[in-house]
Write a protein that holds these residues in place. Structure first.
Motif, PDB file in Angstrom:
ATOM      1  N   GLU A   1      -5.287  -1.199   7.394  1.00  0.00           N
ATOM      2  CA  GLU A   1      -5.933  -0.323   7.960  1.00  0.00           C
ATOM      3  C   GLU A   1      -6.778   0.450   7.071  1.00  0.00           C
ATOM      4  OE1 GLU A   1      -2.984  -2.199  10.450  1.00  0.00           O
ATOM      5  OE2 GLU A   1      -2.878  -1.016   8.648  1.00  0.00           O
ATOM      6  N   SER A   2      -6.175   0.742   6.027  1.00  0.00           N
ATOM      7  CA  SER A   2      -6.869   1.788   5.270  1.00  0.00           C
ATOM      8  C   SER A   2      -8.133   1.291   4.490  1.00  0.00           C
ATOM      9  CB  SER A   2      -6.020   2.427   4.104  1.00  0.00           C
ATOM     10  OG  SER A   2      -5.644   1.509   3.160  1.00  0.00           O
ATOM     11  N   VAL A   3      -8.018  -0.103   4.456  1.00  0.00           N
ATOM     12  CA  VAL A   3      -9.336  -0.912   3.718  1.00  0.00           C
ATOM     13  C   VAL A   3     -10.346  -1.512   4.848  1.00  0.00           C
ATOM     14  CG1 VAL A   3      -9.738  -2.847   2.454  1.00  0.00           C
ATOM     15  CG2 VAL A   3      -7.578  -1.562   2.046  1.00  0.00           C
ATOM     16  N   ASP A   4      -9.711  -1.734   5.894  1.00  0.00           N
ATOM     17  CA  ASP A   4     -10.477  -2.520   6.759  1.00  0.00           C
ATOM     18  C   ASP A   4     -11.221  -1.569   7.829  1.00  0.00           C
ATOM     19  OD1 ASP A   4      -9.784  -4.970   5.840  1.00  0.00           O
ATOM     20  OD2 ASP A   4      -8.245  -5.127   7.477  1.00  0.00           O
ATOM     21  N   GLY A   5     -10.710  -0.484   7.883  1.00  0.00           N
ATOM     22  CA  GLY A   5     -11.369   0.638   8.586  1.00  0.00           C
ATOM     23  C   GLY A   5     -12.736   1.233   8.130  1.00  0.00           C
ATOM     24  N   PRO A   6     -13.694   2.086   8.744  1.00  0.00           N
ATOM     25  CA  PRO A   6     -14.713   2.415   8.297  1.00  0.00           C
ATOM     26  C   PRO A   6     -14.534   3.287   6.942  1.00  0.00           C
ATOM     27  CG  PRO A   6     -14.843   2.903  10.695  1.00  0.00           C
ATOM     28  CD  PRO A   6     -13.341   2.385  10.162  1.00  0.00           C
ATOM     29  N   ASN A   7     -15.744   3.514   6.061  1.00  0.00           N
ATOM     30  CA  ASN A   7     -15.518   4.394   4.937  1.00  0.00           C
ATOM     31  C   ASN A   7     -16.106   5.580   5.265  1.00  0.00           C
ATOM     32  OD1 ASN A   7     -15.455   5.547   2.514  1.00  0.00           O
ATOM     33  ND2 ASN A   7     -16.760   4.103   1.511  1.00  0.00           N
ATOM     34  N   ARG A   8     -15.131   6.590   5.355  1.00  0.00           N
ATOM     35  CA  ARG A   8     -15.821   7.940   5.611  1.00  0.00           C
ATOM     36  C   ARG A   8     -16.149   8.873   4.403  1.00  0.00           C
ATOM     37  NH1 ARG A   8     -14.400   8.978  11.253  1.00  0.00           N
ATOM     38  NH2 ARG A   8     -13.360   7.303  12.094  1.00  0.00           N
ATOM     39  N   THR A   9     -15.825   8.450   3.256  1.00  0.00           N
ATOM     40  CA  THR A   9     -15.701   9.072   2.007  1.00  0.00           C
ATOM     41  C   THR A   9     -17.294   9.611   1.674  1.00  0.00           C
ATOM     42  OG1 THR A   9     -16.325   7.417   0.412  1.00  0.00           O
ATOM     43  CG2 THR A   9     -13.836   7.877   0.949  1.00  0.00           C
TER      44      THR A   9
ATOM     45  N   ASP B   1     -21.041  -9.527  13.468  1.00  0.00           N
ATOM     46  CA  ASP B   1     -20.352  -8.502  13.794  1.00  0.00           C
ATOM     47  C   ASP B   1     -20.043  -7.779  12.260  1.00  0.00           C
ATOM     48  OD1 ASP B   1     -18.558  -6.238  13.898  1.00  0.00           O
ATOM     49  OD2 ASP B   1     -16.809  -7.173  14.892  1.00  0.00           O
ATOM     50  N   PRO B   2     -20.609  -6.719  12.222  1.00  0.00           N
ATOM     51  CA  PRO B   2     -20.474  -6.053  10.575  1.00  0.00           C
ATOM     52  C   PRO B   2     -19.031  -6.035  10.186  1.00  0.00           C
ATOM     53  CG  PRO B   2     -21.198  -4.488  12.019  1.00  0.00           C
ATOM     54  CD  PRO B   2     -21.535  -5.735  12.873  1.00  0.00           C
ATOM     55  N   GLU B   3     -18.212  -5.724  11.197  1.00  0.00           N
ATOM     56  CA  GLU B   3     -16.902  -5.362  10.560  1.00  0.00           C
ATOM     57  C   GLU B   3     -16.084  -6.779  10.316  1.00  0.00           C
ATOM     58  OE1 GLU B   3     -14.960  -2.912  10.063  1.00  0.00           O
ATOM     59  OE2 GLU B   3     -16.306  -1.435  10.750  1.00  0.00           O
ATOM     60  N   ALA B   4     -16.641  -7.878  11.210  1.00  0.00           N
ATOM     61  CA  ALA B   4     -16.103  -9.172  10.828  1.00  0.00           C
ATOM     62  C   ALA B   4     -16.628  -9.572   9.350  1.00  0.00           C
ATOM     63  CB  ALA B   4     -16.483 -10.298  11.765  1.00  0.00           C
TER      64      ALA B   4
ATOM     65  N   ASP C   1     -23.708   5.262  12.100  1.00  0.00           N
ATOM     66  CA  ASP C   1     -23.879   6.559  12.766  1.00  0.00           C
ATOM     67  C   ASP C   1     -23.430   7.779  11.503  1.00  0.00           C
ATOM     68  OD1 ASP C   1     -20.975   6.671  12.538  1.00  0.00           O
ATOM     69  OD2 ASP C   1     -20.640   6.358  14.646  1.00  0.00           O
ATOM     70  N   ALA C   2     -23.073   8.770  11.803  1.00  0.00           N
ATOM     71  CA  ALA C   2     -22.950   9.991  10.926  1.00  0.00           C
ATOM     72  C   ALA C   2     -21.469   9.722  10.345  1.00  0.00           C
ATOM     73  CB  ALA C   2     -22.969  11.306  11.638  1.00  0.00           C
ATOM     74  N   ASP C   3     -20.568   9.202  10.951  1.00  0.00           N
ATOM     75  CA  ASP C   3     -19.304   8.550  10.230  1.00  0.00           C
ATOM     76  C   ASP C   3     -19.197   7.508   9.626  1.00  0.00           C
ATOM     77  OD1 ASP C   3     -18.175  11.263  11.556  1.00  0.00           O
ATOM     78  OD2 ASP C   3     -17.704  10.424  13.608  1.00  0.00           O
ATOM     79  N   GLY C   4     -20.308   6.912   9.464  1.00  0.00           N
ATOM     80  CA  GLY C   4     -20.506   5.680   8.831  1.00  0.00           C
ATOM     81  C   GLY C   4     -19.832   4.536   9.655  1.00  0.00           C
ATOM     82  N   ARG C   5     -19.768   4.420  10.896  1.00  0.00           N
ATOM     83  CA  ARG C   5     -19.481   3.514  11.863  1.00  0.00           C
ATOM     84  C   ARG C   5     -20.692   2.599  12.500  1.00  0.00           C
ATOM     85  NH1 ARG C   5     -14.100   3.646  13.522  1.00  0.00           N
ATOM     86  NH2 ARG C   5     -13.011   5.779  13.370  1.00  0.00           N
ATOM     87  N   PRO C   6     -20.559   1.136  12.274  1.00  0.00           N
ATOM     88  CA  PRO C   6     -21.633   0.390  12.612  1.00  0.00           C
ATOM     89  C   PRO C   6     -22.218   0.578  14.207  1.00  0.00           C
ATOM     90  CG  PRO C   6     -20.047  -0.924  11.547  1.00  0.00           C
ATOM     91  CD  PRO C   6     -19.487   0.463  11.562  1.00  0.00           C
ATOM     92  N   LEU C   7     -23.225   0.888  14.620  1.00  0.00           N
ATOM     93  CA  LEU C   7     -23.596   0.906  15.784  1.00  0.00           C
ATOM     94  C   LEU C   7     -23.861  -0.277  16.618  1.00  0.00           C
ATOM     95  CD1 LEU C   7     -25.737   4.201  15.121  1.00  0.00           C
ATOM     96  CD2 LEU C   7     -23.768   4.133  16.719  1.00  0.00           C
ATOM     97  N   ALA C   8     -24.494  -1.344  15.894  1.00  0.00           N
ATOM     98  CA  ALA C   8     -24.754  -2.538  16.730  1.00  0.00           C
ATOM     99  C   ALA C   8     -24.580  -3.538  15.715  1.00  0.00           C
ATOM    100  CB  ALA C   8     -26.335  -2.200  16.821  1.00  0.00           C
ATOM    101  N   PRO C   9     -24.501  -4.909  16.357  1.00  0.00           N
ATOM    102  CA  PRO C   9     -24.230  -6.157  15.465  1.00  0.00           C
ATOM    103  C   PRO C   9     -25.627  -6.183  14.486  1.00  0.00           C
ATOM    104  CG  PRO C   9     -23.963  -6.567  17.851  1.00  0.00           C
ATOM    105  CD  PRO C   9     -24.352  -5.176  17.743  1.00  0.00           C
ATOM    106  N   VAL C  10     -25.324  -6.964  13.413  1.00  0.00           N
ATOM    107  CA  VAL C  10     -26.178  -7.209  12.524  1.00  0.00           C
ATOM    108  C   VAL C  10     -27.038  -8.474  13.287  1.00  0.00           C
ATOM    109  CG1 VAL C  10     -26.890  -8.315  10.332  1.00  0.00           C
ATOM    110  CG2 VAL C  10     -24.649  -6.536  10.503  1.00  0.00           C
TER     111      VAL C  10
ATOM    112  N   PHE D   1     -29.566   4.439  19.337  1.00  0.00           N
ATOM    113  CA  PHE D   1     -30.525   4.506  17.979  1.00  0.00           C
ATOM    114  C   PHE D   1     -30.631   6.341  17.740  1.00  0.00           C
ATOM    115  CE2 PHE D   1     -34.380   5.034  15.617  1.00  0.00           C
ATOM    116  CZ  PHE D   1     -34.276   3.947  14.591  1.00  0.00           C
ATOM    117  N   ALA D   2     -30.509   7.054  18.911  1.00  0.00           N
ATOM    118  CA  ALA D   2     -30.500   8.484  18.537  1.00  0.00           C
ATOM    119  C   ALA D   2     -29.283   8.942  17.582  1.00  0.00           C
ATOM    120  CB  ALA D   2     -30.601   9.214  19.832  1.00  0.00           C
ATOM    121  N   ARG D   3     -28.328   8.200  17.819  1.00  0.00           N
ATOM    122  CA  ARG D   3     -27.042   8.382  16.860  1.00  0.00           C
ATOM    123  C   ARG D   3     -27.181   7.913  15.397  1.00  0.00           C
ATOM    124  NH1 ARG D   3     -22.989   5.459  20.246  1.00  0.00           N
ATOM    125  NH2 ARG D   3     -21.673   5.929  18.298  1.00  0.00           N
ATOM    126  N   ALA D   4     -28.165   7.037  15.108  1.00  0.00           N
ATOM    127  CA  ALA D   4     -28.054   6.283  13.937  1.00  0.00           C
ATOM    128  C   ALA D   4     -28.522   7.538  12.788  1.00  0.00           C
ATOM    129  CB  ALA D   4     -29.373   5.186  14.012  1.00  0.00           C
TER     130      ALA D   4
END
Length: 534
Positions: free
Chosen positions: A12-20, A78-81, A119-128, A180-183
């Motif tokens: 989980e620490s690898v596959d989750g979003p990078n917030r650093t 899916d960017p996470e995939a 988004d601001a936390d580095g989470r993908p907002l939409a598919p690629v 998009f407003a959160r991008a």
């Protein structure tokens, strides 16, 4: 270039979003020599390959790109995939390496145009959206109406079409306004993976060139285009030269993959450009023919061209920067190997060897059949966002072998048509050398047909993983293993073979066949438009 164990973290620490914020042939190498990793996030496959500094493959892993085809002109993933597959591939090559501690660097190459909105936390907002996704046609029409084709070409060097990143962003802004407003950031696919690896966000000029937002001559983001489209400059990552160090691999990722925690992540680039750098085709006088799912024919220049006629005919320009900046002109066939795979799919996935044998046995003129390989977009000199392919000249006696030979010949003739038009724009003669790389170079019939269509010998580099190797060399520069690209290439040993034109044909027949091909798409284009009611 000669041409002849850290503690493991939870997944989980690898596959989750990078917030650093911050299966090839494998040769076992001596463990005291550095290994370089190149990643290629391509249209059909994602690959991670470990190379020795002489270019030999040490470990290889690949998975199909998890693309979802949503209908004509629409595809996404899916960017996470994408990230999970990349981590898995790194685990596999590290496990296969004779000594994972010898892996000193990683860099990523990818398709252009496609990117990840964060988004601001580095989470993908939409598919690629796939690079070839054309859903933003209305946004392109509006952009052309407000800014104009010639102004867009003058600034970016591109022939505007709906696949470029800017149009994808405008589509998201129009159709997903709350999202998009959160991008807060848009990262090209290679840059997204490099960020997830290192925690640092950047792009390079070759990928920035594919956004329709780069001021080509200055190699900076085009403030006038950002202002005209209402996009904030902060949405785009800093532009750094290829081979710049981003930093060390994230500690939790090192632990989960067995990569050393001091492995350096470097700035990569556009897939075709990385292949060109590996092949040594980054100088004037050479045509680089990169033959993958899509095919790109590229010539290097010291400065960009301002003539809009180049853009009107569908040619694009871009920038590359390593120890110095330079530029390129290229024309592409979006469905080269993709046309071969389409043909195989409609014949039940029949193996390549059987189809090639049948094509070899077919008449030399494909029994009078012509194939237009524009199954997804048009190619120069017909930049058609709704391009369509066709078989012409069918008869009751047409065999599968003749059809497949026509597919291969159509790819070859399209390349020759692109090259001839490009040379007319550049005011240049036939290049002194044509270097070919890519998986399609293993198809010897295709290469003979291509040499015959071009009318000159082709130099085929035994470099099926040129894109990964180019990325690996950039990573080696970032890690200080190589002083520069010239020094990196001086260590490579790459065999080359020459493919000569068919000696059975004459020049008149070749030119006649090419003239028929050159007029075929122009003739059928209005019919295709009527069939599509456009």
């Amino acid at each position: 270039m000669a041409i002849v164990g850290p503690r493991r973290q939870s997944r989980e620490s690898v596959d989750g979003p990078n917030r650093t914020g911050n299966g090839q042939g494998v040769t076992v190498m001596a463990t005291d020599r550095p290994l370089l990793c190149g990643i290629d996030a391509g249209t059909s496959q994602i690959r991670a390959i470990l190379f020795a500094t002489d270019g030999r493959v040490v470990a290889h892993a690949a998975e199909p790109t998890p693309m979802r085809e949503l209908g004509p002109g629409r595809a996404e993933l899916d960017p996470e995939a994408l990230w999970r597959i990349t981590v898995s591939l790194l685990r596999r090559v590290a496990a296969e390496a004779p000594d994972a501690a010898a892996i000193r660097s990683i860099a990523v190459a990818s398709v252009g145009e496609a990117g990840v909105l964060l988004d601001a936390d580095g989470r993908p907002l939409a598919p690629v959206m796939a690079w070839y996704d054309t859903r933003a046609t209305a946004e392109l029409e509006q952009l052309l109406a407000t800014i104009g084709f010639e102004q867009l070409h003058r600034i970016t060097g591109l022939c505007p079409d709906p696949t470029f990143s800017l149009l994808k962003l405008l589509w998201l802004k129009r159709h997903e306004p709350e999202l998009f407003a959160r991008a807060r950031r848009w990262l090209n696919v290679a840059d997204y993976l490099a960020w997830r690896l290192s925690g640092e966000q950047a792009t390079d000029p070759s990928l920035a060139s594919r956004t329709l937002l780069l001021d080509l001559e200055r190699r900076t983001w085009a403030a006038s285009l950002l202002e005209a489209t209402g996009l904030p400059a902060s949405l785009l990552a800093p532009i750094l030269p290829g081979g710049s160090p981003l930093g060390r691999i994230r500690p939790e990722l090192a632990g989960a993959t067995s990569l050393p925690d001091d492995c350096v992540v470097g700035v990569g680039g556009h897939d075709h450009v990385c292949g060109m750098l590996a092949a040594g085709a980054d100088r004037p006088g050479i045509l680089f023919d990169s033959m993958g799912t899509a095919e790109a024919l590229t010539c290097i220049r010291e400065a960009p061209l301002a003539d809009p006629a180049l853009g009107w005919d569908g040619f694009n320009q871009g920038a590359i920067e390593l120890d110095r900046p330079f530029y390129y002109v290229f024309g592409g066939l979006p469905t080269a190997a993709a046309a071969v795979e389409w043909f195989r799919s409609v014949h039940g996935g029949l193996d390549h060897a059987t189809l090639i044998a049948e094509a070899e046995a077919a008449p030399g003129d494909s029994d009078g059949v012509l194939f237009l390989p524009h199954l997804r977009l048009g190619s120069p000199p017909f930049p058609d966002p709704v391009g369509r392919g066709a078989f012409v000249g069918l008869s009751a006696s047409t065999t599968r072998g003749a059809l497949f030979r026509a597919v291969l010949e159509g790819i070859a003739l399209d390349g020759a048509n692109i090259l001839g038009t490009m040379l007319r724009h550049l005011g240049a003669r036939m290049p002194e050398r044509i270097l070919c790389v890519g998986g399609s170079t293993r198809n010897q019939l295709l290469m003979r047909l291509k040499a015959t269509a071009y009318g000159v010998p082709l130099a085929v580099l035994d470099l099926p993983d040129a894109t990964c190797l180019g990325a690996a060399l950039l990573g080696g520069i970032a890690a200080g293993i190589h002083a520069d690209l010239a020094e990196a290439r001086s260590r490579l040993e790459i065999p080359v073979r020459l493919v000569h034109p068919d000696s059975n044909g004459d020049e008149g027949t070749r030119l006649g066949r090419q003239a028929i091909y050159a007029t075929a798409y122009a003739t059928l284009r209005p019919l295709h438009a009527r069939l599509l009611d456009r």
